[in-house]
Design an enzyme around this catalytic site. Sequence first.
Site, PDB file in Angstrom:
ATOM      1  N   VAL A   1     -56.784  19.273  -2.509  1.00 58.42           N
ATOM      2  CA  VAL A   1     -56.342  18.055  -1.808  1.00 58.42           C
ATOM      3  C   VAL A   1     -57.371  17.715  -0.726  1.00 58.42           C
ATOM      4  O   VAL A   1     -57.655  18.549   0.137  1.00 58.42           O
ATOM      5  CB  VAL A   1     -54.967  18.261  -1.136  1.00 58.42           C
TER       6      VAL A   1
ATOM      7  N   LYS B   1     -51.300  15.732  -5.914  1.00 58.91           N
ATOM      8  CA  LYS B   1     -51.721  16.240  -4.597  1.00 58.91           C
ATOM      9  C   LYS B   1     -50.558  16.198  -3.610  1.00 58.91           C
ATOM     10  O   LYS B   1     -50.375  17.119  -2.801  1.00 58.91           O
ATOM     11  CB  LYS B   1     -52.912  15.419  -4.091  1.00 58.91           C
TER      12      LYS B   1
ATOM     13  N   GLY C   1     -68.959  10.188 -10.104  1.00 55.52           N
ATOM     14  CA  GLY C   1     -68.297  11.497 -10.227  1.00 55.52           C
ATOM     15  C   GLY C   1     -66.999  11.627  -9.466  1.00 55.52           C
ATOM     16  O   GLY C   1     -66.513  12.731  -9.239  1.00 55.52           O
TER      17      GLY C   1
HETATM   18  N1  HSE Z   1     -60.292  11.921  -9.177  1.00 56.26           N
HETATM   19  C1  HSE Z   1     -60.077  12.434  -7.856  1.00 56.26           C
HETATM   20  C2  HSE Z   1     -60.243  11.292  -6.851  1.00 56.26           C
HETATM   21  C3  HSE Z   1     -61.039  13.540  -7.597  1.00 56.26           C
HETATM   22  O1  HSE Z   1     -60.693  10.201  -7.245  1.00 56.26           O
HETATM   23  O2  HSE Z   1     -59.894  11.437  -5.694  1.00 56.26           O
HETATM   24  C4  HSE Z   1     -60.709  14.425  -6.448  1.00 56.26           C
HETATM   25  O3  HSE Z   1     -59.516  15.117  -6.603  1.00 56.26           O
END
Ligand code: HSE
Length: 401
Positions: free
Chosen positions: A118, A190, A172
Amino acid sequence: LLGLGHVGSAIAALALARPAALERTVSITCALVRDPGARVRQPGVPLTTNPRDVFEGGPEVIVEVIGGLDPARSLVLEALDRRIPVVTANKSLLARHGNELLTAARQAGVPLRYEASVIAGVPFLDTLARRPLASSLSSLSGILNGTSNYILSEMERGSDYRAALAEAQRRGFAEPDPSKDVEGIDALEKLTILLRQFTASDVSPDAIEVTGITRVSREDLVHARELGGVIKPVVHASWSGHEIDAFAGPAWVPRTHPLASLSGPTNGMRLCDGAGTALCFTGPGAGPRVTAITVLDDVIEATRGGWAPSPATGRARVSAPATRWLVRARGREPRPDVTSFGDRLASCGVGIERVSVGDACGRGTAWLLTHPCSRDRVEAAASTLAAAAGCDAFVLRTLEP
Ligand code: HSE
């Protein structure tokens, strides 16, 4: 190391670089991969497709970054059964099976740590959990998904939804399946992890209301501003014992709220106690490098044998809160009949506080900010309005200060 995808590779690269910020050197004894031929090899990291090679290579800590539920769950259980401390950043695994895994860790007498799951770049879980203050917290509000925050921020700047999502994937932030980001599932998972930690309740993610950002339009973002706020992908929860009110989804946030100014992929969280103390944490929440730093930090903590997260002590009873709502009513005519829209909502027991008028897709549209009410009530009122006035109506929660 279990898994050598984006995050696993970043962990291996960072461990090999031996950054001065890490107080101990971390060496990777072995990395479990599905197909050694298909991966970019990390120099100096022996690869295997057999979990036994990882478990029997004498690791001080196992790092799980395979993602998903299986085989991650059984591998973590096996590591704990072998009394090897585990560090994971796997949100789905922790949200769905966290209590089982924490119970196994407790029975084995070894830590299961998940600081990077988180707000990956902000190590706050451990810091807070060690403080007496943590037990007096009674609510939290956060932006926990970088991809959704990035997309809505870019749409506000005029970008289109698809281009913004493609850029989040290129940088990413996005999950391998980006529907988990844009449908709110990543943020929901989360939130589940945070609620277990702060309320000591075992919470099922399926019990919490979740919506995604896919129906939010550029016009919504513009008119949210006219009404004095901004639309953000938030999570919110307040609790007393194991009774929890919670939701995850896009919400109209007043401009004065600390989360309103967080844009791009930035994450943030505001934690409050009943006496008016508020703590805020903000920072990067996504990306292989920030995640790798926090995972390695957690690896070092796991070797110290100090504090470790505990399993829940009871089951949560979760409800959706009553909040104000932003209702978008798009009529058939070029100008919306705001008085009639407001009257119809009021006749269903939904009072209106403020209105912004414009057009969406060439049709007269009103954005109406309501008084607080339940989701059932606002949805029933929106359906009545849609049937009577021939408009389509869409509702969005608000985040109260
Ligand atoms: N896909 C998630 C985000 C990655 O965009 O926050 C981190 O947990």
